[in-house]
Design a protein around this motif. Sequence first.
Motif, PDB file in Angstrom:
ATOM      1  N   ILE A   1      17.255  15.216   3.896  1.00  0.00           N
ATOM      2  CA  ILE A   1      16.722  14.824   5.202  1.00  0.00           C
ATOM      3  C   ILE A   1      15.215  15.046   5.202  1.00  0.00           C
ATOM      4  O   ILE A   1      14.728  16.144   4.881  1.00  0.00           O
ATOM      5  CB  ILE A   1      17.376  15.636   6.329  1.00  0.00           C
ATOM      6  N   ILE A   2      14.469  13.975   5.565  1.00  0.00           N
ATOM      7  CA  ILE A   2      13.005  14.023   5.588  1.00  0.00           C
ATOM      8  C   ILE A   2      12.548  13.924   7.041  1.00  0.00           C
ATOM      9  O   ILE A   2      12.895  12.983   7.752  1.00  0.00           O
ATOM     10  CB  ILE A   2      12.392  12.871   4.766  1.00  0.00           C
ATOM     11  N   SER A   3      11.758  14.891   7.493  1.00  0.00           N
ATOM     12  CA  SER A   3      11.254  14.889   8.865  1.00  0.00           C
ATOM     13  C   SER A   3       9.933  14.133   8.930  1.00  0.00           C
ATOM     14  O   SER A   3       9.384  13.710   7.907  1.00  0.00           O
ATOM     15  CB  SER A   3      11.056  16.323   9.351  1.00  0.00           C
ATOM     16  N   ASP A   4       9.403  14.005  10.171  1.00  0.00           N
ATOM     17  CA  ASP A   4       8.144  13.269  10.335  1.00  0.00           C
ATOM     18  C   ASP A   4       6.963  14.021   9.739  1.00  0.00           C
ATOM     19  O   ASP A   4       5.893  13.458   9.544  1.00  0.00           O
ATOM     20  CB  ASP A   4       7.894  12.971  11.815  1.00  0.00           C
ATOM     21  N   GLU A   5       7.139  15.284   9.432  1.00  0.00           N
ATOM     22  CA  GLU A   5       6.085  16.064   8.770  1.00  0.00           C
ATOM     23  C   GLU A   5       6.332  16.144   7.255  1.00  0.00           C
ATOM     24  O   GLU A   5       5.699  16.929   6.555  1.00  0.00           O
ATOM     25  CB  GLU A   5       6.028  17.475   9.362  1.00  0.00           C
ATOM     26  N   TYR A   6       7.278  15.347   6.785  1.00  0.00           N
ATOM     27  CA  TYR A   6       7.631  15.264   5.362  1.00  0.00           C
ATOM     28  C   TYR A   6       8.214  16.568   4.815  1.00  0.00           C
ATOM     29  O   TYR A   6       8.158  16.829   3.609  1.00  0.00           O
ATOM     30  CB  TYR A   6       6.429  14.842   4.497  1.00  0.00           C
ATOM     31  N   SER A   7       8.776  17.396   5.710  1.00  0.00           N
ATOM     32  CA  SER A   7       9.510  18.558   5.229  1.00  0.00           C
ATOM     33  C   SER A   7      10.908  18.104   4.813  1.00  0.00           C
ATOM     34  O   SER A   7      11.434  17.111   5.331  1.00  0.00           O
ATOM     35  CB  SER A   7       9.596  19.633   6.317  1.00  0.00           C
TER      36      SER A   7
ATOM     37  N   SER B   1       7.460   0.685  12.345  1.00  0.00           N
ATOM     38  CA  SER B   1       6.220   1.190  11.750  1.00  0.00           C
ATOM     39  C   SER B   1       5.730   0.342  10.585  1.00  0.00           C
ATOM     40  O   SER B   1       4.742   0.685   9.949  1.00  0.00           O
ATOM     41  CB  SER B   1       6.436   2.628  11.263  1.00  0.00           C
ATOM     42  N   ASP B   2       6.431  -0.781  10.294  1.00  0.00           N
ATOM     43  CA  ASP B   2       6.076  -1.632   9.145  1.00  0.00           C
ATOM     44  C   ASP B   2       6.008  -0.825   7.852  1.00  0.00           C
ATOM     45  O   ASP B   2       5.063  -0.923   7.065  1.00  0.00           O
ATOM     46  CB  ASP B   2       4.738  -2.346   9.373  1.00  0.00           C
ATOM     47  N   ARG B   3       7.057  -0.022   7.639  1.00  0.00           N
ATOM     48  CA  ARG B   3       7.128   0.770   6.423  1.00  0.00           C
ATOM     49  C   ARG B   3       8.317   0.319   5.581  1.00  0.00           C
ATOM     50  O   ARG B   3       9.348  -0.086   6.116  1.00  0.00           O
ATOM     51  CB  ARG B   3       7.275   2.252   6.754  1.00  0.00           C
ATOM     52  N   LEU B   4       8.125   0.414   4.288  1.00  0.00           N
ATOM     53  CA  LEU B   4       9.189   0.109   3.338  1.00  0.00           C
ATOM     54  C   LEU B   4       9.530   1.388   2.588  1.00  0.00           C
ATOM     55  O   LEU B   4       8.690   1.956   1.885  1.00  0.00           O
ATOM     56  CB  LEU B   4       8.749  -0.979   2.355  1.00  0.00           C
ATOM     57  N   TYR B   5      10.773   1.866   2.759  1.00  0.00           N
ATOM     58  CA  TYR B   5      11.245   3.049   2.055  1.00  0.00           C
ATOM     59  C   TYR B   5      11.940   2.615   0.773  1.00  0.00           C
ATOM     60  O   TYR B   5      12.782   1.718   0.791  1.00  0.00           O
ATOM     61  CB  TYR B   5      12.221   3.838   2.927  1.00  0.00           C
ATOM     62  N   VAL B   6      11.604   3.286  -0.333  1.00  0.00           N
ATOM     63  CA  VAL B   6      12.168   2.929  -1.641  1.00  0.00           C
ATOM     64  C   VAL B   6      12.722   4.180  -2.312  1.00  0.00           C
ATOM     65  O   VAL B   6      11.977   5.131  -2.593  1.00  0.00           O
ATOM     66  CB  VAL B   6      11.113   2.277  -2.562  1.00  0.00           C
TER      67      VAL B   6
ATOM     68  N   LYS C   1       0.851  -1.181   0.000  1.00  0.00           N
ATOM     69  CA  LYS C   1       0.000   0.000   0.000  1.00  0.00           C
ATOM     70  C   LYS C   1       0.888   1.233   0.000  1.00  0.00           C
ATOM     71  O   LYS C   1       1.700   1.425   0.905  1.00  0.00           O
ATOM     72  CB  LYS C   1      -0.895   0.001   1.233  1.00  0.00           C
ATOM     73  N   LEU C   2       0.751   2.064  -1.028  1.00  0.00           N
ATOM     74  CA  LEU C   2       1.554   3.277  -1.131  1.00  0.00           C
ATOM     75  C   LEU C   2       1.016   4.326  -0.163  1.00  0.00           C
ATOM     76  O   LEU C   2      -0.106   4.815  -0.302  1.00  0.00           O
ATOM     77  CB  LEU C   2       1.516   3.812  -2.570  1.00  0.00           C
ATOM     78  N   LEU C   3       1.851   4.678   0.848  1.00  0.00           N
ATOM     79  CA  LEU C   3       1.455   5.685   1.828  1.00  0.00           C
ATOM     80  C   LEU C   3       1.794   7.095   1.381  1.00  0.00           C
ATOM     81  O   LEU C   3       1.030   8.033   1.601  1.00  0.00           O
ATOM     82  CB  LEU C   3       2.138   5.399   3.176  1.00  0.00           C
ATOM     83  N   LYS C   4       2.958   7.247   0.783  1.00  0.00           N
ATOM     84  CA  LYS C   4       3.408   8.589   0.416  1.00  0.00           C
ATOM     85  C   LYS C   4       4.318   8.529  -0.795  1.00  0.00           C
ATOM     86  O   LYS C   4       5.201   7.678  -0.878  1.00  0.00           O
ATOM     87  CB  LYS C   4       4.174   9.231   1.587  1.00  0.00           C
ATOM     88  N   ARG C   5       4.087   9.449  -1.721  1.00  0.00           N
ATOM     89  CA  ARG C   5       4.957   9.618  -2.883  1.00  0.00           C
ATOM     90  C   ARG C   5       5.490  11.038  -2.806  1.00  0.00           C
ATOM     91  O   ARG C   5       4.798  12.000  -3.163  1.00  0.00           O
ATOM     92  CB  ARG C   5       4.170   9.375  -4.173  1.00  0.00           C
ATOM     93  N   LEU C   6       6.739  11.166  -2.326  1.00  0.00           N
ATOM     94  CA  LEU C   6       7.295  12.460  -1.967  1.00  0.00           C
ATOM     95  C   LEU C   6       8.257  12.953  -3.033  1.00  0.00           C
ATOM     96  O   LEU C   6       9.228  12.271  -3.368  1.00  0.00           O
ATOM     97  CB  LEU C   6       8.027  12.330  -0.623  1.00  0.00           C
TER      98      LEU C   6
ATOM     99  N   LEU D   1       9.492   6.920  -2.323  1.00  0.00           N
ATOM    100  CA  LEU D   1       8.278   6.141  -2.105  1.00  0.00           C
ATOM    101  C   LEU D   1       8.264   5.536  -0.700  1.00  0.00           C
ATOM    102  O   LEU D   1       9.273   5.002  -0.235  1.00  0.00           O
ATOM    103  CB  LEU D   1       8.177   5.019  -3.140  1.00  0.00           C
ATOM    104  N   ILE D   2       7.113   5.617  -0.039  1.00  0.00           N
ATOM    105  CA  ILE D   2       6.930   5.013   1.279  1.00  0.00           C
ATOM    106  C   ILE D   2       5.717   4.089   1.195  1.00  0.00           C
ATOM    107  O   ILE D   2       4.605   4.528   0.902  1.00  0.00           O
ATOM    108  CB  ILE D   2       6.719   6.074   2.370  1.00  0.00           C
ATOM    109  N   PHE D   3       5.960   2.781   1.422  1.00  0.00           N
ATOM    110  CA  PHE D   3       4.900   1.778   1.354  1.00  0.00           C
ATOM    111  C   PHE D   3       4.618   1.225   2.752  1.00  0.00           C
ATOM    112  O   PHE D   3       5.486   1.215   3.625  1.00  0.00           O
ATOM    113  CB  PHE D   3       5.301   0.613   0.444  1.00  0.00           C
ATOM    114  N   GLU D   4       3.399   0.739   2.915  1.00  0.00           N
ATOM    115  CA  GLU D   4       3.038   0.017   4.134  1.00  0.00           C
ATOM    116  C   GLU D   4       3.103  -1.477   3.840  1.00  0.00           C
ATOM    117  O   GLU D   4       2.510  -1.952   2.876  1.00  0.00           O
ATOM    118  CB  GLU D   4       1.626   0.406   4.587  1.00  0.00           C
TER     119      GLU D   4
END
Length: 583
Positions: free
Chosen positions: A361-367, A562-567, A320-325, A579-582
């Motif tokens: 550098i990516i923060s928890d607010e995606y800045s 957090s069961d996340r996969l960073y790509v 599941k794609l959580l975020k496309r930054l 890309l951040i997937f769940e």
Amino acid sequence: MEVPGRKESSDDKVKRKCQPCQDENVLREAYGYCKTCGEYLCDACYKYHRRPKPFKDHVLVDYKTIMSKDGAPTPQDSDKHKVSDDQVLQQGENNDKCKTKKSPPPVPMRRRIFNTKCSVHPSEDLKYQCKSHEIIVCSECALKEHRQCDELYNIKDIYDSESKRIVSKIKYVEDKAAYILKQETNANEGDDVSYEEVLSQIRLDREHVNKYFDETEKRLNNEVYSFREGSKIRQTEMLDICQKLKKKKDLISDTNLSKIERYISMTEVECEVDNINRDLKGVFGLPRLRVSYKSQYPLLDSGNLVVEKHQGEIGRRELKLLKRLNIAGGKQSCCITDIATPSNETFPVILVDVPNQRLIIISDEYSLIYHQLEWIPWGITFISYDMPNGEIAITCPFDDRISFLTIGENISVSKRSSITLKCPTGIRYHKSENVMIVIVRENRNASIQCWSLNGDLVRTIVIVTGNYIENINLTNDDQIIFASRSKHCIQSCDMSGNILRYFPYMDDSMQGPFGTAADQNQSVYVCGLRCLRVVSREGKWDELLTRDDGYAPQSLLVSNRSDRLYVGQALEKGRTDFLIFEL
């Protein structure tokens, strides 16, 4: 002139067969004999035998001379058959009777012979491999025609490495064929609803609508029979390929042949293995059969029987794609070669952008914060982190060193001195031993080394010769996982260098592979060329992302908290998304 009363000899009864044709399972009567090769030849083979340059000097004898007493060929006619004059067994019409006769060894005793002489200089032995021209040459050819070639090697010097390479290629194709065979076997044994259960239910209900069930049973049988026949054919093909590959490996290890003969055989074997590999079907998407049935009254039509053919178990783990930054930051493209997070945190996430020589550098607010470097980075790992400050180590393969930076409100050079070592790439911090695990590359070889933070080499964990690895990762139990491009596999080892797991990847589209990562279940995720695969701890491969999804995975990191996969994606036009997937 025929003499009345003469008894017919065994030579007249047992007609000689063409030995080259017999190797191809074709029986043709011999027309002549080559003393140099020690082989009987049919009229076609005899006619064209001396046309190729390597056979120009071969001595041929026609059939009439063969049958004459004075001209009969003997084992001395070819120095390739070391058999005494009076001890060659000639099998006649009766299999249980043998007699002593001067003749070449019969076909079952004949071993494969390779011409080790130069076709241009017949008196010179073949000694060198010119990889630039893909030809084996003698000393004179090497001196006159190939002295300017960049890749000219003495066969004795490269024999061992080439032998290992080709055997490894055979092993890869052999494993691939065995894997497809296993999938075909499991497809027949693992139906979700068994064929027999469905058939039994159909027969129980037949008394209500006899005609309906006759048609339904016929359809079911045809579908299952068609599927199983196709599967049997594929299984037979894979078994034949496995047998053929085993014979190729046996030929390479034949101690009766000289190294030059084995090397020449290896070059032929490699071509055949490449052809076999191209002919193999993909290991994903193999047909499966799923049969289901739901009884329904009243039965109006035959729509309740469902026979579904599935193209293998593709993508069973749905992402599941959580975020496309978008991480472009004003740049045309990016290439993320490594990703790092603190061991117990989901954020911050730090990316290494090689072509733009920067950290992201990516923060928890995606800045996003961009930090420009004066050198080209490759790998990154956290050494320490105490929110919001920490220390990171970065490999600089083009400057032969590891640099340390501190992070916080600003990024600055750490007080810790940089470490000088040869071409470091992948890097991870081993917290329990307070050391860094580093990949060190030199030419085509690589080693995984253990370094202290003070710049001392603690030990070399494992040496990978003739291999190309760039990235490593650590599992929850501190196993080291890495992908080998030349060996087509994923491996894991402990801190002592003991190989714990070995998973050959069975898909040629898995070019690379590049980044790897492991989750809490010890499944390993692997980046290929525009694709993403996962292999379970039992060795089963599944697709997660394919080329049709439009991504180009280059680097991976799993956040088990957090069961996340960073790509991170590769250097391709327009690839500026992280890309951040769940899971």
